[in-house]
Scaffold this active site. Structure first.
Site, PDB file in Angstrom:
ATOM      1  N   GLU A 274      49.781  34.272  34.808  1.00 33.83           N
ATOM      2  CA  GLU A 274      48.474  34.926  34.989  1.00 33.83           C
ATOM      3  C   GLU A 274      47.743  34.356  36.203  1.00 33.83           C
ATOM      4  OE1 GLU A 274      46.511  33.902  31.332  1.00 33.83           O
ATOM      5  OE2 GLU A 274      47.805  35.156  30.099  1.00 33.83           O
ATOM      6  N   PRO A 275      48.335  34.468  37.396  1.00 40.66           N
ATOM      7  CA  PRO A 275      47.646  33.894  38.560  1.00 40.66           C
ATOM      8  C   PRO A 275      46.443  34.732  38.959  1.00 40.66           C
ATOM      9  CG  PRO A 275      49.546  35.138  39.280  1.00 40.66           C
ATOM     10  CD  PRO A 275      49.571  35.177  37.774  1.00 40.66           C
ATOM     11  N   GLY A 276      45.393  34.075  39.363  1.00 43.68           N
ATOM     12  CA  GLY A 276      44.217  34.782  39.871  1.00 43.68           C
ATOM     13  C   GLY A 276      43.908  34.272  41.260  1.00 43.68           C
ATOM     14  N   ARG A 277      43.416  33.019  41.295  1.00 41.36           N
ATOM     15  CA  ARG A 277      42.963  32.413  42.552  1.00 41.36           C
ATOM     16  C   ARG A 277      44.065  32.414  43.621  1.00 41.36           C
ATOM     17  NH1 ARG A 277      38.880  28.464  42.418  1.00 41.36           N
ATOM     18  NH2 ARG A 277      39.424  28.061  40.252  1.00 41.36           N
ATOM     19  N   ARG A 313      29.981  29.738  43.806  1.00 44.71           N
ATOM     20  CA  ARG A 313      30.884  28.590  43.614  1.00 44.71           C
ATOM     21  C   ARG A 313      30.340  27.260  44.150  1.00 44.71           C
ATOM     22  NH1 ARG A 313      35.404  27.858  45.038  1.00 44.71           N
ATOM     23  NH2 ARG A 313      36.220  27.171  43.038  1.00 44.71           N
ATOM     24  N   TYR A 317      30.014  24.724  41.142  1.00 43.36           N
ATOM     25  CA  TYR A 317      31.100  23.731  41.008  1.00 43.36           C
ATOM     26  C   TYR A 317      31.115  22.734  42.159  1.00 43.36           C
ATOM     27  CZ  TYR A 317      32.847  27.864  38.464  1.00 43.36           C
ATOM     28  OH  TYR A 317      32.979  28.961  37.671  1.00 43.36           O
ATOM     29  N   CYS A 345      15.485  31.553  46.187  1.00 37.50           N
ATOM     30  CA  CYS A 345      14.500  30.497  45.946  1.00 37.50           C
ATOM     31  C   CYS A 345      15.010  29.491  44.926  1.00 37.50           C
ATOM     32  CB  CYS A 345      13.177  31.117  45.500  1.00 37.50           C
ATOM     33  SG  CYS A 345      12.474  32.061  46.847  1.00 37.50           S
ATOM     34  N   TYR A 374      36.805  34.724  42.444  1.00 35.36           N
ATOM     35  CA  TYR A 374      35.581  34.209  41.814  1.00 35.36           C
ATOM     36  C   TYR A 374      34.407  34.252  42.794  1.00 35.36           C
ATOM     37  CZ  TYR A 374      39.282  32.678  38.718  1.00 35.36           C
ATOM     38  OH  TYR A 374      40.396  32.654  37.899  1.00 35.36           O
TER      39      TYR A 374
HETATM   40  N1  LLP Z   1      44.475  32.870  32.501  1.00 38.06           N
HETATM   41  C1  LLP Z   1      43.451  32.399  31.781  1.00 38.06           C
HETATM   42  C2  LLP Z   1      43.546  32.417  30.328  1.00 38.06           C
HETATM   43  C3  LLP Z   1      42.299  31.888  32.416  1.00 38.06           C
HETATM   44  O1  LLP Z   1      41.300  31.395  31.705  1.00 38.06           O
HETATM   45  C4  LLP Z   1      42.231  31.879  33.844  1.00 38.06           C
HETATM   46  C5  LLP Z   1      41.055  31.385  34.549  1.00 38.06           C
HETATM   47  C6  LLP Z   1      43.333  32.411  34.560  1.00 38.06           C
HETATM   48  C7  LLP Z   1      44.443  32.882  33.854  1.00 38.06           C
HETATM   49  C8  LLP Z   1      43.359  32.471  36.048  1.00 38.06           C
HETATM   50  O2  LLP Z   1      43.335  31.202  36.604  1.00 38.06           O
HETATM   51  P1  LLP Z   1      43.569  30.981  38.183  1.00 38.06           P
HETATM   52  O3  LLP Z   1      45.004  31.318  38.497  1.00 38.06           O
HETATM   53  O4  LLP Z   1      42.646  31.868  38.905  1.00 38.06           O
HETATM   54  O5  LLP Z   1      43.264  29.544  38.387  1.00 38.06           O
HETATM   55  N2  LLP Z   1      35.083  30.581  38.229  1.00 38.06           N
HETATM   56  C9  LLP Z   1      35.920  29.409  38.440  1.00 38.06           C
HETATM   57  C10 LLP Z   1      37.313  29.606  37.880  1.00 38.06           C
HETATM   58  C11 LLP Z   1      37.333  29.950  36.401  1.00 38.06           C
HETATM   59  C12 LLP Z   1      38.735  30.156  35.875  1.00 38.06           C
HETATM   60  C13 LLP Z   1      38.725  30.649  34.477  1.00 38.06           C
HETATM   61  N3  LLP Z   1      40.024  30.969  33.940  1.00 38.06           N
HETATM   62  C14 LLP Z   1      35.941  29.083  39.929  1.00 38.06           C
HETATM   63  O6  LLP Z   1      35.296  29.780  40.714  1.00 38.06           O
HETATM   64  O7  LLP Z   1      36.582  28.114  40.343  1.00 38.06           O
END
Ligand code: LLP
Length: 422
Positions: A274-277, A313, A317, A345, A374
């Protein structure tokens, strides 16, 4: 590698001069590169076993144009709400490539997901299992599930994005896993298909993944010995990206892929990631104009027209994002130290503190890098600021994939009760 590069002294997104987009769309705006999204998807997916499902984490970037770009490459989706489910389906991601994660799924969301025939639910608690079973039974269905186990592994990332330790709300405690699977096996509306783990985000070392995955493989084998059908292992997301260009890069996706391939072999199961970032972060930037350079008593402030409502962000963070000038500064350009801030503000509305940058002037365009994940998804309309619009580039073309909301749009959102009408 990304496709935001200087060409003849101007920062371009692929073949498009960012000044042209700024002139057409106004600032601030998010800009995504199709070629970078595609490249990152391929670099991630290629080392994985052939039958692996790459479910892009929609929470990182939910723009339908971005989802569609990935869908065309074969991506599935990891969703965490009914809204993300609707978006993934609208982008053409087949239901049988969608996994539904999250600790707080509602009955309505469960019904929608069951009705569309998603691949699996990643269940995070015993009461959720019971509710899902009841919802599915009422629909004459059985819900395919994995149980998300919490391996109690420290991902060594920012505390606000650590999810795999016993102190977080995520997953079922390791010690409860056998009992939870036994419960799932007894429930009439549940079909066990696998196991799930996710330990955090922006993880820059491979060791925590190896530790967590090894624990999951062992658990999967003992669950199988108890008769449970563990045919899929969902390894979550979490692979970090370089936010600071000259810092040691986080692990190469090929090295991660090799670990995943070993898990698949050891466990004899289909792998879901489940890649996102990793896919989206460096495929997007936030372009903004310098409104003013203010000389404070102790600091210089570069005040941008983008704010923390557009990109939260750094405020949330303490995240580092590179900031570069759209017009390439000469190698010997004089530098100054700035706090790069927005117009909101709040003292926290700061993209960078004491950052040395080429001397800035009102009207300069700057790009805040690595903002494709994000970024827009976490934007708000705080201070009644319409969030930055989103633009997708492909080669020499660009298209506004989310327009800027008008002030009329704000007025349409609220309703005045009868007792306040004259
Ligand atoms: N799967 C699950 C169950 C998750 O909770 C997450 C991210 C992902 C996959 C995707 O993770 P990634 O590959 O993107 O690392 N808003 C924060 C990041 C929150 C991530 C939450 N879960 C930021 O801006 O750093």
């Amino acid at each position: 590698m990304n496709h935001f590069q200087y060409r003849r002294g101007i920062l371009c997104a692929e073949d498009v001069d960012l000044r042209h987009i700024a002139a057409d769309v106004g600032t601030p705006f998010y800009c995504y590169s199709t070629a970078t999204l595609e490249r990152h998807y391929r670099v991630f997916a290629e080392p994985l076993p052939k039958d692996a499902l790459v479910a892009f984490s929609v929470k990182a970037n939910g723009n339908i144009a971005v989802l569609k770009t990935l869908a065309k490459l074969g991506a599935g989706a990891d969703v965490v709400s009914g809204g993300e489910l609707v978006k993934a389906l609208a982008a053409g991601i087949p239901a049988d490539k969608i996994v539904f994660s999250g600790v707080g799924k509602t009955k309505a969301e469960m019904r929608a997901a069951l009705g569309s025939g998603i691949y699996q639910f990643n269940v995070e608690s015993e009461p959720e299992l019971e509710t899902l079973s009841a919802v599915a039974t009422a629909m004459n269905l059985r819900a395919p599930i994995t149980i998300r186990v919490n391996p109690d592994v420290d991902a060594k990332t920012h505390a606000k994005i650590t999810t795999g330790t016993a102190e977080t709300k995520f997953g079922i405690p390791w010690e409860h896993a056998h009992a939870a699977y036994a419960l799932a096996a007894r429930l009439p509306g549940i079909a066990i298909v696998g196991i799930d783990v996710h330990i955090g985000s922006q993880i820059t070392e491979l060791q925590p993944f190896e530790d967590a995955f090894a624990r999951v493989v062992t658990l999967a084998q003992s669950l199988r010995a108890e008769g449970h059908a563990i045919t899929r292992i969902d390894l979550g997301g979490g692979l970090g990206v370089p936010y600071i260009c000259d810092n040691a890069p986080p692990p190469d996706p090929a090295a991660y892929g090799a670990i995943v391939a070993k898990v698949a072999k050891d466990a004899g199961a289909q792998i879901i990631c489940e890649p996102g970032r990793l896919i989206a972060a460096n495929a997007g930037i936030l372009v903004s104009e310098v409104l003013y350079v203010k000389r404070g008593q102790n600091r210089n402030f570069a005040i941008l027209d983008a704010g923390m409502n557009d990109l939260i962000r750094p405020a949330m963070y303490d995240a580092h994002h590179e900031i570069v000038c759209v017009t390439e500064p000469p190698p010997d350009a004089p530098h100054e130290v700035y706090d790069v801030v927005g117009p909101v503000c709040e003292t926290a509305d700061r993209f960078a503190e004491a950052r040395s940058l080429p001397r800035l002037n009102s009207g300069d365009l700057v790009a805040i890098m690595s903002a494709g994940a994000y970024g827009a998804v976490m934007a708000s309309a705080y201070n009644a600021r319409p969030p930055a619009p989103e633009v997708l580039v492909k080669g020499d073309r660009f298209s506004v994939v989310r327009p800027r909301m008008s002030y009329e749009g704000f007025l349409e959102q609220d309703r005045v009760p009868a007792w306040l009408e004259d």
